[in-house]
Design a protein around this motif. Structure first.
Motif, PDB file in Angstrom:
ATOM      1  N   GLN A 168       0.737  -1.328  -0.181  1.00  0.00           N
ATOM      2  CA  GLN A 168      -0.188   0.645   0.142  1.00  0.00           C
ATOM      3  C   GLN A 168       0.831   1.278   0.021  1.00  0.00           C
ATOM      4  O   GLN A 168       2.127   1.268   0.294  1.00  0.00           O
ATOM      5  CB  GLN A 168      -1.183   0.599   1.230  1.00  0.00           C
ATOM      6  CG  GLN A 168      -1.962  -1.139   0.962  1.00  0.00           C
ATOM      7  CD  GLN A 168      -2.994  -0.802   2.547  1.00  0.00           C
ATOM      8  OE1 GLN A 168      -3.175   0.633   2.158  1.00  0.00           O
ATOM      9  NE2 GLN A 168      -3.868  -1.508   3.278  1.00  0.00           N
ATOM     10  N   PRO A 169       0.283   1.753  -0.845  1.00  0.00           N
ATOM     11  CA  PRO A 169       1.306   3.766  -0.708  1.00  0.00           C
ATOM     12  C   PRO A 169       1.073   4.690   0.148  1.00  0.00           C
ATOM     13  O   PRO A 169       1.719   4.943   0.508  1.00  0.00           O
ATOM     14  CB  PRO A 169       0.473   4.187  -2.443  1.00  0.00           C
ATOM     15  CG  PRO A 169      -0.705   3.290  -2.103  1.00  0.00           C
ATOM     16  CD  PRO A 169      -0.904   2.184  -1.713  1.00  0.00           C
ATOM     17  N   ARG A 194      -2.782   6.904  -1.239  1.00  0.00           N
ATOM     18  CA  ARG A 194      -1.458   7.026  -1.629  1.00  0.00           C
ATOM     19  C   ARG A 194      -1.719   8.921  -1.706  1.00  0.00           C
ATOM     20  O   ARG A 194      -2.715   9.513  -1.433  1.00  0.00           O
ATOM     21  CB  ARG A 194      -0.954   7.339  -3.190  1.00  0.00           C
ATOM     22  CG  ARG A 194       0.453   8.274  -3.570  1.00  0.00           C
ATOM     23  CD  ARG A 194       0.405   8.060  -5.132  1.00  0.00           C
ATOM     24  NE  ARG A 194       0.896   6.843  -5.293  1.00  0.00           N
ATOM     25  CZ  ARG A 194       2.244   6.187  -5.264  1.00  0.00           C
ATOM     26  NH1 ARG A 194       2.757   6.517  -4.856  1.00  0.00           N
ATOM     27  NH2 ARG A 194       1.648   5.013  -5.889  1.00  0.00           N
TER      28      ARG A 194
END
Length: 208
Positions: A168-169, A194
């Protein structure tokens, strides 16, 4: 300098804080680390803080407390062994159990876990099994919400920081836990989209 810290006690006089007492401490402090609470249950709140002390190039971490008059009450090492680097801990103080006095909740980085300490009349002791946090988090804060007086509701703890996730960003981390005889996680968010940065500060409140 190593092993040199100060606690400054101020009173507001004519709209301005004035130092009325200074306490010399044989340890270093970290940012946002001091708390106030009645841990020894004598009706007089103590100053509680994590301290870090270097001895022969080895750092040890402590939970420390003083009376407002400057008398040290306890100085408890929290890791069995020291390290070449400072092992930061995060603390908060509040009433977590039916027993007299406040408890101290400690968030550890190595291992990532929560512990709860109470005063037994002569020493600071752990009162429950430690709660392991997700190994992919980097903890940066702990906050206690005391149980409501006269109600059968648990105390709560909120912890926050950043995540270390490869899939996961986002780097968001926030978790809420109930406390009865130990910690129970009731809500957690880890990672995210993000642009979601680590949590730098969190709190409890009522949304209207």
């Amino acid at each position: 300098p190593w092993n040199r810290g100060w606690i400054l006690i101020c009173k507001v006089r004519e709209g301005w804080p004035e130092i009325v007492r200074s306490i010399r401490v044989n340890a270093n402090f970290a940012f946002h680390s001091s708390r106030i609470g009645d841990v020894v249950a004598d009706g007089v709140p103590e100053i509680v803080a994590p301290g870090y002390r270097n001895n022969s190039d080895i750092w040890n971490s402590y939970i420390m407390a003083w009376t407002p008059g400057g008398e040290q009450i306890f100085d408890r090492q929290v890791y069995e062994k020291g390290d070449f680097e400072v092992k930061l801990i995060h603390i908060d103080v509040g009433e977590m159990s039916p027993e007299p006095g406040d408890e101290i909740v400690v968030g550890f980085h190595n291992l990532d876990e929560l512990a709860c300490y109470s005063w037994n009349g002569s020493n600071l002791v752990e009162i429950c099994r430690r709660f392991p946090l997700d190994y992919r988090v980097g903890l940066t804060g702990v906050l206690v919400k005391e149980a409501p007086k006269g109600k059968d509701s648990p105390a709560e703890v909120i912890v926050w920081g950043g995540s270390r996730l490869e899939d996961q960003p986002g780097r968001f981390y926030l978790e809420v836990l109930d406390f009865h005889d130990g910690f129970v996680s009731t809500w957690k968010r880890l990672g995210g989209e993000r642009g979601e940065l680590p949590v730098s500060e969190a709190g409890f409140g009522i949304s209207r």
